[in-house]
Design a protein around this motif. Structure first.
Motif, PDB file in Angstrom:
ATOM      1  N   GLN A 176       0.620  -1.158   0.122  1.00  0.00           N
ATOM      2  CA  GLN A 176       0.067  -0.125   0.061  1.00  0.00           C
ATOM      3  C   GLN A 176       0.835   1.345  -0.043  1.00  0.00           C
ATOM      4  O   GLN A 176       0.201   2.392  -0.224  1.00  0.00           O
ATOM      5  CB  GLN A 176      -0.993   0.044   1.293  1.00  0.00           C
ATOM      6  CG  GLN A 176      -2.116  -0.996   1.123  1.00  0.00           C
ATOM      7  CD  GLN A 176      -3.012  -0.851   2.477  1.00  0.00           C
ATOM      8  OE1 GLN A 176      -2.601  -1.438   3.498  1.00  0.00           O
ATOM      9  NE2 GLN A 176      -4.044  -0.018   1.928  1.00  0.00           N
ATOM     10  N   CYS A 225     -10.419   0.428   3.676  1.00  0.00           N
ATOM     11  CA  CYS A 225      -9.038   0.405   3.229  1.00  0.00           C
ATOM     12  C   CYS A 225      -8.600   1.634   2.713  1.00  0.00           C
ATOM     13  O   CYS A 225      -9.322   2.442   2.160  1.00  0.00           O
ATOM     14  CB  CYS A 225      -8.983  -0.508   2.057  1.00  0.00           C
ATOM     15  SG  CYS A 225      -7.399  -1.192   1.489  1.00  0.00           S
ATOM     16  N   LEU A 226      -7.376   2.010   3.349  1.00  0.00           N
ATOM     17  CA  LEU A 226      -6.761   3.350   2.744  1.00  0.00           C
ATOM     18  C   LEU A 226      -6.540   3.408   1.329  1.00  0.00           C
ATOM     19  O   LEU A 226      -6.552   4.467   0.703  1.00  0.00           O
ATOM     20  CB  LEU A 226      -5.436   3.612   3.458  1.00  0.00           C
ATOM     21  CG  LEU A 226      -5.606   3.594   5.126  1.00  0.00           C
ATOM     22  CD1 LEU A 226      -3.980   3.835   5.746  1.00  0.00           C
ATOM     23  CD2 LEU A 226      -6.302   4.712   5.526  1.00  0.00           C
ATOM     24  N   HIS A 242      -7.248  -9.197   6.677  1.00  0.00           N
ATOM     25  CA  HIS A 242      -7.096  -8.127   5.476  1.00  0.00           C
ATOM     26  C   HIS A 242      -5.962  -7.729   4.965  1.00  0.00           C
ATOM     27  O   HIS A 242      -5.531  -7.512   3.867  1.00  0.00           O
ATOM     28  CB  HIS A 242      -7.943  -6.996   6.193  1.00  0.00           C
ATOM     29  CG  HIS A 242      -7.859  -5.732   5.174  1.00  0.00           C
ATOM     30  ND1 HIS A 242      -9.289  -5.174   4.920  1.00  0.00           N
ATOM     31  CD2 HIS A 242      -6.910  -5.017   4.691  1.00  0.00           C
ATOM     32  CE1 HIS A 242      -8.951  -4.201   4.163  1.00  0.00           C
ATOM     33  NE2 HIS A 242      -7.574  -3.774   4.195  1.00  0.00           N
ATOM     34  N   GLU A 243      -4.708  -7.415   6.074  1.00  0.00           N
ATOM     35  CA  GLU A 243      -3.550  -7.009   5.581  1.00  0.00           C
ATOM     36  C   GLU A 243      -2.711  -8.042   5.052  1.00  0.00           C
ATOM     37  O   GLU A 243      -2.079  -7.972   4.000  1.00  0.00           O
ATOM     38  CB  GLU A 243      -2.977  -6.371   6.851  1.00  0.00           C
ATOM     39  CG  GLU A 243      -3.591  -5.287   7.564  1.00  0.00           C
ATOM     40  CD  GLU A 243      -3.935  -4.227   6.753  1.00  0.00           C
ATOM     41  OE1 GLU A 243      -3.234  -3.986   5.616  1.00  0.00           O
ATOM     42  OE2 GLU A 243      -4.759  -3.254   7.194  1.00  0.00           O
ATOM     43  N   HIS A 290      -3.361  -8.188   1.681  1.00  0.00           N
ATOM     44  CA  HIS A 290      -2.729  -7.245   0.710  1.00  0.00           C
ATOM     45  C   HIS A 290      -1.413  -8.005   0.030  1.00  0.00           C
ATOM     46  O   HIS A 290      -0.903  -7.573  -1.106  1.00  0.00           O
ATOM     47  CB  HIS A 290      -2.322  -6.105   1.401  1.00  0.00           C
ATOM     48  CG  HIS A 290      -3.489  -4.968   1.486  1.00  0.00           C
ATOM     49  ND1 HIS A 290      -4.143  -4.437   0.281  1.00  0.00           N
ATOM     50  CD2 HIS A 290      -4.053  -4.383   2.544  1.00  0.00           C
ATOM     51  CE1 HIS A 290      -5.068  -3.600   0.538  1.00  0.00           C
ATOM     52  NE2 HIS A 290      -5.261  -3.603   1.986  1.00  0.00           N
TER      53      HIS A 290
HETATM   54 NI    NI Z   1      -6.376  -2.313   3.049  1.00  0.00          NI
END
Ligand code: NI
Length: 177
Positions: free
Chosen positions: A54, A102-103, A144-145, A148
């Motif tokens: 990210q 999510c960012l 979630h992470e 990624h």
């Molecule tokens: Ni995210």
């Protein structure tokens, strides 16, 4: 420390498989600075987790943290957790659906089914092996992470898009309590 630019949905780095960090590089200045910058970036943008892809670094590092909320005493905080090369080793069959954002997909929220409990192993920022057995919101954020790092985003994990909601509408209609 620096606040890093967050990759947004559509950037190919979010769809790539992140590379493992060689163990002998964990304590290097480059990796340590990346970890510090990821923590600062997560806090600046009020995220509860951030994965290295990210911030345009296709590497297997995640950071997670949530302050206990003074108005939501039923939600316990998550201590600052840094995991390098994390692998989820077990997932409970018990699935719960709850809201995620999510960012990299700012302004959207959606309900995502996740295992309620997971075990995860990896390394801390000193290169020490760690194993966590976690549940509820902590387990959700780690799933979630880790996604990624596999090039997956929470939209991929939704069973359908009927709950997909803009943030302002989420705050207006769904963020009760
Ligand atoms: Ni995210």
């Amino acid at each position: 420390m620096s606040i890093l630019k967050v990759a947004r949905l559509g950037h190919p780095v979010l769809r790539a498989l992140a590379e493992a960090i060689p163990l002998e590089e964990i304590e290097s200045a480059v990796v340590q600075k990346l970890i510090d910058d990821m923590v600062e970036t997560m806090r600046e943008y009020e995220g509860v987790g951030l994965a290295a892809p990210q911030v345009h670094e296709s590497k297997q590092i995640i950071v997670v943290e949530m302050q206990a909320h003074p108005r939501h005493l039923n939600i316990t905080g998550i201590p600052l957790t840094i995991l390098i090369n994390p692998t989820i080793t077990s997932l409970s069959l018990e699935i719960e659906e709850d809201w995620e954002g999510c960012l990299s997909i700012n302004d959207l929220r959606g309900k995502v089914p996740r295992s309620r409990r997971v075990s995860v192993k990896g390394y801390d920022r000193k290169g020490k092996e760690v194993k966590l057995d976690i549940e509820n919101f902590f387990a959700r954020v780690v799933q979630h992470e880790v996604d990624h790092l596999l090039g997956k985003i929470f939209l991929d994990r939704m069973s359908d898009f009927s709950t997909l909601t803009h943030l302002s509408e989420y705050n207006r209609y769904w963020n009760v309590g």
